[in-house]
Write a protein that holds these residues in place. Structure first.
Motif, PDB file in Angstrom:
ATOM      1  N   MET A   1       0.855  -1.173   0.000  1.00 54.22           N
ATOM      2  CA  MET A   1       0.000   0.000   0.000  1.00 54.22           C
ATOM      3  C   MET A   1       0.895   1.229   0.000  1.00 54.22           C
ATOM      4  O   MET A   1       1.821   1.322   0.785  1.00 54.22           O
ATOM      5  CB  MET A   1      -0.866  -0.048   1.262  1.00 54.22           C
ATOM      6  N   ASN A   2       0.615   2.154  -0.890  1.00 54.34           N
ATOM      7  CA  ASN A   2       1.498   3.325  -0.948  1.00 54.34           C
ATOM      8  C   ASN A   2       1.033   4.428  -0.004  1.00 54.34           C
ATOM      9  O   ASN A   2      -0.040   4.371   0.572  1.00 54.34           O
ATOM     10  CB  ASN A   2       1.648   3.825  -2.385  1.00 54.34           C
ATOM     11  N   LYS A   3       1.864   5.426   0.119  1.00 49.32           N
ATOM     12  CA  LYS A   3       1.608   6.494   1.088  1.00 49.32           C
ATOM     13  C   LYS A   3       0.358   7.299   0.763  1.00 49.32           C
ATOM     14  O   LYS A   3      -0.318   7.793   1.659  1.00 49.32           O
ATOM     15  CB  LYS A   3       2.832   7.401   1.190  1.00 49.32           C
ATOM     16  N   ASP A   4       0.029   7.445  -0.513  1.00 49.83           N
ATOM     17  CA  ASP A   4      -1.179   8.185  -0.885  1.00 49.83           C
ATOM     18  C   ASP A   4      -2.430   7.465  -0.392  1.00 49.83           C
ATOM     19  O   ASP A   4      -3.373   8.097   0.069  1.00 49.83           O
ATOM     20  CB  ASP A   4      -1.269   8.363  -2.398  1.00 49.83           C
ATOM     21  N   ILE A   5      -2.422   6.141  -0.500  1.00 50.33           N
ATOM     22  CA  ILE A   5      -3.566   5.363  -0.034  1.00 50.33           C
ATOM     23  C   ILE A   5      -3.687   5.463   1.480  1.00 50.33           C
ATOM     24  O   ILE A   5      -4.775   5.625   2.020  1.00 50.33           O
ATOM     25  CB  ILE A   5      -3.449   3.893  -0.488  1.00 50.33           C
ATOM     26  N   ILE A   6      -2.555   5.391   2.167  1.00 54.66           N
ATOM     27  CA  ILE A   6      -2.586   5.511   3.624  1.00 54.66           C
ATOM     28  C   ILE A   6      -3.140   6.870   4.027  1.00 54.66           C
ATOM     29  O   ILE A   6      -3.989   6.964   4.904  1.00 54.66           O
ATOM     30  CB  ILE A   6      -1.184   5.280   4.225  1.00 54.66           C
ATOM     31  N   ALA A   7      -2.680   7.921   3.392  1.00 53.85           N
ATOM     32  CA  ALA A   7      -3.164   9.257   3.716  1.00 53.85           C
ATOM     33  C   ALA A   7      -4.665   9.361   3.437  1.00 53.85           C
ATOM     34  O   ALA A   7      -5.410   9.949   4.218  1.00 53.85           O
ATOM     35  CB  ALA A   7      -2.395  10.314   2.933  1.00 53.85           C
ATOM     36  N   GLY A   8      -5.122   8.774   2.354  1.00 53.22           N
ATOM     37  CA  GLY A   8      -6.528   8.838   1.986  1.00 53.22           C
ATOM     38  C   GLY A   8      -7.437   8.058   2.911  1.00 53.22           C
ATOM     39  O   GLY A   8      -8.592   8.413   3.115  1.00 53.22           O
ATOM     40  N   LYS A   9      -6.935   6.976   3.480  1.00 52.10           N
ATOM     41  CA  LYS A   9      -7.738   6.128   4.356  1.00 52.10           C
ATOM     42  C   LYS A   9      -7.322   6.254   5.814  1.00 52.10           C
ATOM     43  O   LYS A   9      -7.567   5.372   6.616  1.00 52.10           O
ATOM     44  CB  LYS A   9      -7.607   4.671   3.913  1.00 52.10           C
ATOM     45  N   TRP A  10      -6.683   7.350   6.140  1.00 56.40           N
ATOM     46  CA  TRP A  10      -6.109   7.503   7.478  1.00 56.40           C
ATOM     47  C   TRP A  10      -7.150   7.355   8.579  1.00 56.40           C
ATOM     48  O   TRP A  10      -6.892   6.753   9.616  1.00 56.40           O
ATOM     49  CB  TRP A  10      -5.382   8.832   7.600  1.00 56.40           C
ATOM     50  N   THR A  11      -8.331   7.886   8.378  1.00 57.93           N
ATOM     51  CA  THR A  11      -9.356   7.819   9.418  1.00 57.93           C
ATOM     52  C   THR A  11      -9.653   6.372   9.781  1.00 57.93           C
ATOM     53  O   THR A  11      -9.744   6.031  10.958  1.00 57.93           O
ATOM     54  CB  THR A  11     -10.646   8.520   8.954  1.00 57.93           C
ATOM     55  N   GLN A  12      -9.756   5.501   8.774  1.00 60.00           N
ATOM     56  CA  GLN A  12     -10.043   4.097   9.041  1.00 60.00           C
ATOM     57  C   GLN A  12      -8.836   3.375   9.642  1.00 60.00           C
ATOM     58  O   GLN A  12      -8.989   2.493  10.470  1.00 60.00           O
ATOM     59  CB  GLN A  12     -10.463   3.367   7.756  1.00 60.00           C
TER      60      GLN A  12
END
Length: 66
Positions: A1-12
């Motif tokens: 999982m890349n950093k953009d995905i982590i940032a986008g799903k951070w709340t979860q």
């Protein structure tokens, strides 16, 4: 999982990160907002880890999300 995905799903993902690193506060996670560099820095600060260890912890967390 890349950093953009982590940032986008951070709340979860925040709950999983809090379970893993209980010494970090809600404020730490709110400020981090998925920023791996910031998170690694906070891990260094709270746990007294070397930079390499903190970065490895964050990478391992990212891998565990797949």
């Amino acid at each position: 999982m890349n950093k953009d995905i982590i940032a986008g799903k951070w709340t979860q993902l925040k709950g999983r990160a809090q379970a893993r690193w209980g010494d970090l506060t809600d404020d730490d996670f709110d400020v981090a907002e998925g920023n791996a560099e910031y998170l690694a820095g906070k891990l260094q600060e709270r746990y007294g880890w070397e930079r390499d260890r903190a970065q490895k912890e964050v990478r391992d967390f990212e891998k565990s999300l797949n």
